[in-house]
Enzyme design. Structure first.
Site, PDB file in Angstrom:
ATOM      1  N   ASN A   6      42.963  13.614  61.888  1.00 39.89           N
ATOM      2  CA  ASN A   6      41.751  13.077  61.277  1.00 39.89           C
ATOM      3  C   ASN A   6      41.854  11.555  61.336  1.00 39.89           C
ATOM      4  O   ASN A   6      42.656  10.967  60.616  1.00 39.89           O
ATOM      5  CB  ASN A   6      41.678  13.586  59.820  1.00 39.89           C
ATOM      6  CG  ASN A   6      40.525  12.976  59.048  1.00 39.89           C
ATOM      7  OD1 ASN A   6      39.652  12.329  59.616  1.00 39.89           O
ATOM      8  ND2 ASN A   6      40.524  13.190  57.727  1.00 39.89           N
ATOM      9  N   LYS A   8      39.662   9.384  60.393  1.00 36.86           N
ATOM     10  CA  LYS A   8      38.923   8.704  59.312  1.00 36.86           C
ATOM     11  C   LYS A   8      38.151   7.517  59.911  1.00 36.86           C
ATOM     12  O   LYS A   8      37.524   7.684  60.949  1.00 36.86           O
ATOM     13  CB  LYS A   8      39.886   8.291  58.198  1.00 36.86           C
ATOM     14  CG  LYS A   8      40.747   9.483  57.755  1.00 36.86           C
ATOM     15  CD  LYS A   8      41.558   9.228  56.544  1.00 36.86           C
ATOM     16  CE  LYS A   8      42.333  10.489  56.198  1.00 36.86           C
ATOM     17  NZ  LYS A   8      43.107  10.356  54.972  1.00 36.86           N
ATOM     18  N   HIS A  88      36.477  17.325  52.550  1.00 38.32           N
ATOM     19  CA  HIS A  88      37.639  16.422  52.484  1.00 38.32           C
ATOM     20  C   HIS A  88      37.597  15.643  51.166  1.00 38.32           C
ATOM     21  O   HIS A  88      36.539  15.264  50.689  1.00 38.32           O
ATOM     22  CB  HIS A  88      37.635  15.465  53.680  1.00 38.32           C
ATOM     23  CG  HIS A  88      38.916  14.705  53.789  1.00 38.32           C
ATOM     24  ND1 HIS A  88      39.165  13.585  53.035  1.00 38.32           N
ATOM     25  CD2 HIS A  88      40.030  14.924  54.525  1.00 38.32           C
ATOM     26  CE1 HIS A  88      40.387  13.150  53.319  1.00 38.32           C
ATOM     27  NE2 HIS A  88      40.934  13.947  54.212  1.00 38.32           N
ATOM     28  N   GLU A  90      38.202  12.661  50.451  1.00 36.47           N
ATOM     29  CA  GLU A  90      37.535  11.350  50.481  1.00 36.47           C
ATOM     30  C   GLU A  90      36.015  11.521  50.390  1.00 36.47           C
ATOM     31  O   GLU A  90      35.322  10.700  49.798  1.00 36.47           O
ATOM     32  CB  GLU A  90      37.970  10.569  51.733  1.00 36.47           C
ATOM     33  CG  GLU A  90      39.382  10.026  51.537  1.00 36.47           C
ATOM     34  CD  GLU A  90      40.211   9.898  52.804  1.00 36.47           C
ATOM     35  OE1 GLU A  90      39.657   9.928  53.911  1.00 36.47           O
ATOM     36  OE2 GLU A  90      41.443   9.763  52.658  1.00 36.47           O
ATOM     37  N   GLU A 157      45.197  20.013  50.832  1.00 38.17           N
ATOM     38  CA  GLU A 157      45.623  18.611  50.853  1.00 38.17           C
ATOM     39  C   GLU A 157      45.606  18.050  49.431  1.00 38.17           C
ATOM     40  O   GLU A 157      44.529  17.678  48.931  1.00 38.17           O
ATOM     41  CB  GLU A 157      44.659  17.776  51.699  1.00 38.17           C
ATOM     42  CG  GLU A 157      44.474  18.249  53.109  1.00 38.17           C
ATOM     43  CD  GLU A 157      43.899  17.146  53.991  1.00 38.17           C
ATOM     44  OE1 GLU A 157      44.601  16.706  54.895  1.00 38.17           O
ATOM     45  OE2 GLU A 157      42.764  16.713  53.734  1.00 38.17           O
ATOM     46  N   GLY A 163      47.608   9.802  52.262  1.00 38.41           N
ATOM     47  CA  GLY A 163      47.756   8.370  52.552  1.00 38.41           C
ATOM     48  C   GLY A 163      48.731   7.639  51.652  1.00 38.41           C
ATOM     49  O   GLY A 163      48.749   6.411  51.613  1.00 38.41           O
ATOM     50  N   SER A 193      50.113  13.062  53.995  1.00 45.65           N
ATOM     51  CA  SER A 193      51.325  12.331  54.382  1.00 45.65           C
ATOM     52  C   SER A 193      52.258  13.111  55.320  1.00 45.65           C
ATOM     53  O   SER A 193      53.471  12.927  55.263  1.00 45.65           O
ATOM     54  CB  SER A 193      52.088  11.837  53.139  1.00 45.65           C
ATOM     55  OG  SER A 193      51.305  10.866  52.465  1.00 45.65           O
TER      56      SER A 193
HETATM   57  P1  PGA Z   1      47.205  11.367  55.589  1.00 46.36           P
HETATM   58  O1  PGA Z   1      45.725  11.983  55.484  1.00 46.36           O
HETATM   59  O2  PGA Z   1      47.930  12.151  56.636  1.00 46.36           O
HETATM   60  O3  PGA Z   1      47.000   9.921  55.976  1.00 46.36           O
HETATM   61  O4  PGA Z   1      47.834  11.506  54.259  1.00 46.36           O
HETATM   62  C1  PGA Z   1      45.517  13.358  55.636  1.00 46.36           C
HETATM   63  C2  PGA Z   1      44.053  13.678  55.455  1.00 46.36           C
HETATM   64  O5  PGA Z   1      43.395  13.042  54.643  1.00 46.36           O
HETATM   65  O6  PGA Z   1      43.527  14.571  56.121  1.00 46.36           O
END
Ligand code: PGA
Length: 234
Positions: A6, A8, A88, A90, A157, A163, A193
């Site tokens: 992803n 983003k 997601h 976010e 997640e 992140g 992560s």
């Molecule tokens: P990350 O994000 O690997 O940077 O923690 C994962 C995600 O949000 O899908």
């Protein structure tokens, strides 16, 4: 296994093209047969004929219309995109998408026959309340979602792991995926992560069928390494 990147709000269209080339080479050279998905930003969506399946990070559930700033079905159909990320954290927490609007989006893309990578995950304060609160929070995030949809992939997640460089203990991931498996007979990805340094261990956990990776997948070389780990685990 299913390994997904992803992006983003990272990478331009040309950087995405370069990345896809590198990943395709890696897939061919290593004889990878696992499913590899890439979710670039909307401006980098393109028709892609290789082994990598291209998906959209977010699509408004309409064909087209007056929805300033959004893209709809017509825009992704142009590139034959048939995979979408929904729910997601976010989108939920930064952009305020409600469970109701997420469920509407799910229904729309289900009706269109899309593969849906559907994300769930708890914030830290819920995790601290214990496993019952955690599972009930995840249940709420599945409200209105047809968990029997044939093209559904779930991504668990934890919000506090996205992140941040933090991940749950392997035993916790195993427990939560095990509990999810009781309710949902679909591929279960772990996200939050995941990186080259921990992917091997995470992918080897029972009931983990793959990973959804953000920052740890931004370098094609790292993503390829993680794909190679997935192949070895099978
Ligand atoms: P990350 O994000 O690997 O940077 O923690 C994962 C995600 O949000 O899908």
């Amino acid at each position: 296994m299913i390994i997904a990147a992803n992006f983003k709000t990272n990478k331009t269209r040309s950087e995405t093209g370069q990345y896809l080339e590198e990943v395709e080479t890696c897939i061919t050279e290593n004889g990878i047969t696992d499913d590899v998905l890439v979710f670039p930003s909307a401006t980098a969506l393109q028709r892609h004929g290789g082994a990598v399946v291209m998906g959209a990070q977010n699509v408004y559930p309409v064909e087209n219309g007056a929805f300033t700033g959004e893209i709809g079905l017509d825009q992704i159909n142009e590139f034959d995109i048939k995979t979408v990320l929904i729910g997601h954290s976010e989108r939920r927490h930064i952009f305020g998408e409600s469970q109701e609007s997420i469920a509407e989006k799910f229904d729309f893309f289900k009706a269109q026959g899309f593969t849906i990578v559907y994300c769930i995950g708890e914030p830290l304060e819920i995790r601290e309340e214990g496993s019952e609160a955690l599972m009930s929070y995840l249940d709420d995030q599945l409200e209105g979602i047809d968990v029997h949809y044939e093209k559904l992939i779930i991504a668990y997640e934890p919000v506090w792991a996205i992140g941040t460089g933090l991940t749950p203990d392997e035993s916790d991931i195993g427990l939560i995926h095990g509990a999810l498996r009781q309710k949902i007979d679909k591929p279960l990805l772990y996200g939050g992560s995941v990186k080259v340094g921990n992917a091997q261990e995470i992918l080897a956990i029972d009931n983990v069928d793959g990973a959804l990776i953000g920052s740890g997948a931004l370098k094609a070389e790292d993503f390829c390494q993680i794909i190679a780990y997935a192949k070895a685990i099978k």
